[in-house]
Design an enzyme around this catalytic site. Structure first.
Site, short mmCIF file in Angstrom:
data_model
loop_
_atom_site.label_atom_id
_atom_site.label_comp_id
_atom_site.label_asym_id
_atom_site.label_seq_id
_atom_site.Cartn_x
_atom_site.Cartn_y
_atom_site.Cartn_z
N GLY A 13 11.17 11.53 -31.08
CA GLY A 13 12.50 11.94 -30.61
C GLY A 13 12.98 13.13 -31.41
N GLY A 16 15.86 15.67 -30.19
CA GLY A 16 17.23 15.20 -29.94
C GLY A 16 18.22 15.78 -30.93
CG ASP A 39 11.39 14.57 -27.83
OD1 ASP A 39 11.43 14.00 -26.73
OD2 ASP A 39 12.39 14.65 -28.57
CB ILE A 40 9.25 12.73 -23.64
CG1 ILE A 40 8.47 12.34 -22.41
CG2 ILE A 40 10.64 13.23 -23.30
CD1 ILE A 40 8.87 11.00 -21.85
CE1 TYR A 148 22.21 4.13 -28.22
CE2 TYR A 148 24.57 3.87 -28.53
CZ TYR A 148 23.36 4.36 -28.96
OH TYR A 148 23.30 5.09 -30.12
CE LYS A 152 20.13 2.77 -30.80
NZ LYS A 152 18.91 3.28 -31.42
C1 AKB Z 1 27.13 7.39 -28.22
O1 AKB Z 1 28.27 7.85 -28.04
O2 AKB Z 1 26.52 6.72 -27.39
C2 AKB Z 1 26.47 7.65 -29.56
C3 AKB Z 1 26.70 6.53 -30.52
C4 AKB Z 1 28.04 6.31 -31.09
O3 AKB Z 1 25.79 5.83 -30.85
N1 AKB Z 1 26.93 8.89 -30.11
#
Ligand code: AKB
Length: 321
Positions: A13, A16, A39-40, A148, A152
């Protein structure tokens, strides 16, 4: 700082927002040839492309990692590839697959290859609507409601699991929104805090997708790089949180960052047109308690809102001229 010249580091990555800056810092410390950026896609940034080795890989294809292992003997891996909060909501199943299967592929690869240390970023997105929003503690209610954030949180538990069960030295930080002038963020809820600087210089006005008083934790990129390297260079016995560390520097609202920019451009204006990202921001903490990181490995940030604004505008003006 104690580093080994025999280290070979893989950054997945690397193109990024964080990867493009972290890779260059790692190359300064470990030597250009010893930091393999992957990276991709091929990097757009010339300094990243030209300063050291670059490999195209898809982290969802374990054979790509094995093929790299036939050419390099990695001692450390920084696995930064992920789909962020706002983009994740558009294709939740794919975000889950990339964020989770990507992590498993890297953790298993690290074990197979005897990699000494792995870095994997977590986020304030692990927190949710029932988390205390002010001074959010290291250990608290975590009920993320974005794919997300869920990925995480699960990733943190898996990092902890690989450390406990297999002794893999995985380290992690819960980043707030990251702000830098070198690369644009891709698909996060905190992206406005980068875009606002570009629009201030280009147009003198900015339409914000969050409301005026939405307070979120943020950090300037030099502090994020410092935190990451300090964590990775700390002796293993100091790293007592094997899920991920809370990390903080500043918290501000769109209205406050606009006021900070107006110190340089008194005519700068901001308008507000909240979209779906508002709901995500409203589920996240406003301020973070990072005292555990401070105690365990001496974390301390250098930039506040105004010093970050001054530095961002200085660099963006230079880049634009
Ligand atoms: C997002 O906004 O998704 C990221 C984060 C806070 O992990 N910047």
């Amino acid at each position: 700082m104690i580093t080994s010249t025999s280290d070979t580091i893989l950054v997945i990555g690397a193109c990024g927002q964080l990867g493009s800056e972290l890779t260059l810092e790692l190359r300064k410390i470990y030597g250009n040839a010893n930091v393999i950026a992957a990276d991709i896609q091929f990097p757009k940034q010339a300094d990243l492309r030209e300063s050291g080795p670059f490999e195209i890989i898809d982290v969802l294809t374990p054979q790509h990692l094995s093929e790299l292992a036939s050419r390099y003997k990695f001692t450390q891996i920084y696995h930064l590839a992920a789909i962020l909060s706002a983009t994740g909501e558009k294709n939740p199943k794919f975000a889950w697959r990339l964020n989770m299967d990507g992590l498993f592929n890297v953790l298993d690869f690290a074990l197979e290859q005897g990699v000494k240390k792995v870095y994997w970023p977590s986020s304030i997105a692990v927190f949710g609507p029932n988390t205390p929003r002010l001074n959010t503690p290291q250990h608290t209610i975590m009920d993320p409601n974005t794919v997300y954030g869920i990925s995480k949180q699960a990733g943190e538990r898996w990092c902890n699991y690989y450390f406990d069960k297999y002794g893999l030295d995985v380290r992690s930080l819960r980043y707030p929104g990251l702000i830098g002038y070198k690369a644009l963020p891709g698909g996060g809820t905190t992206d406005y805090a980068v875009d606002i600087f570009h629009q201030a210089l280009a147009k003198g006005t900015y339409k914000c997708f969050l409301s005026a008083h939405t307070r979120l934790p943020m950090m300037y990129m030099p502090d994020a790089i410092k935190a990451t390297l300090d964590l990775m260079h700390a002796p293993a016995e100091q790293i007592k949180e094997r899920s991920s560390y809370n990390l903080a520097a500043m918290s501000f609202t769109p209205e406050e960052i606009a006021t900070s920019i107006q110190r340089h451009f008194p005519d700068f204006t901001i308008t507000y047109d909240p979209d779906a990202r508002q709901q995500i921001a409203d589920s996240w903490p406003q301020t973070i308690d990072d005292s555990v990181a401070r105690q365990h490995w001496g974390w301390s940030p250098s930039y506040d809102l105004d010093s970050m604004t001054d530095d961002m505008l200085l660099h963006l003006r230079r880049i634009n001229n």
